[in-house]
Write an enzyme that holds these catalytic residues in place. Structure first.
Site, short mmCIF file in Angstrom:
data_model
loop_
_atom_site.label_atom_id
_atom_site.label_comp_id
_atom_site.label_asym_id
_atom_site.label_seq_id
_atom_site.Cartn_x
_atom_site.Cartn_y
_atom_site.Cartn_z
N LYS A 123 100.34 -59.79 -41.48
CA LYS A 123 101.56 -59.15 -40.97
C LYS A 123 102.05 -59.96 -39.78
CE LYS A 123 103.28 -54.77 -39.08
NZ LYS A 123 102.92 -53.37 -38.75
N LYS A 132 103.51 -59.30 -45.10
CA LYS A 132 104.69 -58.64 -44.54
C LYS A 132 105.26 -59.50 -43.42
CE LYS A 132 106.06 -54.33 -42.20
NZ LYS A 132 105.59 -53.05 -41.64
#
Length: 341
Positions: free
Chosen positions: A204, A262
């Site tokens: 992420k 992400k």
């Protein structure tokens, strides 16, 4: 052979031929729909920076999930807007808060739906960070704060267990604390939830695409003396590929069952690298800023929203994502299955 013997256009001549040799498929079941659970009844608060996205009370969320299910969406992931916030996010594991209530309602009323839950502290802390704050140095005054990794781990574990107790099919830690997958796995196993899988936000990045989400989840870091202004101290540097693979390897070793990258489209090189090296199912999160950019361009008539949305999800799949988390899930599922709402 060179032209004229080789003519790749032969297989593009009709839709039937194109479908026959298509290398990547996109189906409604490939999509996971993020939903925001809010307190109250009959609450449907529009998120101004994400047209078509709402904060939903549990009754409205169930109705929305049912509509998505009828369009072909088989999975949702829940984020919570709590009734209260404090320094350590204690409402994150409160059984009466919107996420556990929504999990129970969804499992009762939409039994075929896979219900995932985001596990993080940012929605529940009054400072908006993903963990507990403490002075940056031992003995230093409390005006220079950092997120404490190890103090945060047991809180994330309590949140994950609370979601599993409510009936969550998958828990998904998004905090980027070191060791959180192992801590959550241990807590789930010791609490009798050894069969609940973990989908780790393994890579992420601290990118610039999260702003609209922070409006939806009311989770932006709060401005204040000593409070870190951003999450660069724990989310990943967008410049790094090798570090992403290291993060993923650590989460696999700690017991992750599914992996996630992400954001999605600006990081499809990371999606491909993870897919080539690891065998676990892989998700890509098409985040709020990506969604908002398509919406904004479509509202101005600059692009064909339907085509761009479908193409974006297809490209995530082509890069190697088995699942795509997207606020377009119901819309794209409807386009794919012919159900429009």
């Amino acid at each position: 052979m060179p032209f004229p013997q080789e003519r790749p256009r032969r297989l593009r001549r009709t839709e039937a031929l194109r479908a026959l040799v298509r290398e990547t498929e996109l189906a409604p079941s490939d999509l996971v729909w993020p939903l925001f659970a809010a307190p109250g009844q009959r609450v449907r608060n529009p998120v101004k920076t994400m047209p078509g996205v709402f904060q939903l009370s549990v009754d409205e969320l169930v109705a929305e999930a049912q509509a998505g299910y009828e369009a072909g969406v088989r999975s949702v992931i829940l984020f919570g807007i709590p009734t209260r916030k404090d320094a350590t996010g204690t409402s994150a594991w409160d059984d009466g808060e919107p996420v556990p209530r929504a999990v129970r309602a969804l499992k009762k009323d939409v039994p075929g739906l896979v219900v995932m839950t985001d596990v993080c502290m940012c929605e529940y802390t009054d400072h908006g960070h993903c963990g507990v704050l403490k002075p940056a140095r031992v003995g230093a005054p409390g005006t220079d704060l950092v997120v404490d990794n190890d103090l945060t781990l047991p809180l994330l574990a309590k949140e994950a267990v609370a979601h599993a107790k409510a009936g969550a099919d998958v828990v998904a830690p998004s905090d980027m604390m070191d060791g959180r997958v192992g801590a959550i796995r241990k807590a789930l196993d010791e609490s009798g939830y050894q069969d609940v899988p973990i989908m780790s936000y393994a890579a992420k990045f601290a990118g610039a695409f999260y702003g609209p989400f922070r409006d939806a989840a009311e989770s932006a870091p709060r401005e204040g003396a000593g409070i870190p202004k951003d999450r660069k101290g724990y989310q990943m540097d967008p410049a790094n590929v090798r570090e992403a693979l290291r993060e993923v390897a650590l989460d696999v070793a700690e017991g992750a069952d599914l992996l996630m990258v992400k954001p999605a489209v600006p990081y499809l090189d990371i999606v491909r690298a993870v897919k080539e090296r690891f065998e676990l199912p892989l998700a890509a999160y098409h985040v709020s800023g990506e969604y908002a950019m398509i919406k904004a361009a479509a509202e101005r008539g600059w692009i064909d929203e339907d085509r761009v949305a479908v193409e974006t999800m297809l490209c995530c799949r082509r890069a190697g994502a088995d699942l795509v988390l997207t606020y377009y899930a119901k819309h794209v599922a409807g386009l794919l299955s012919g159900v429009r709402r």
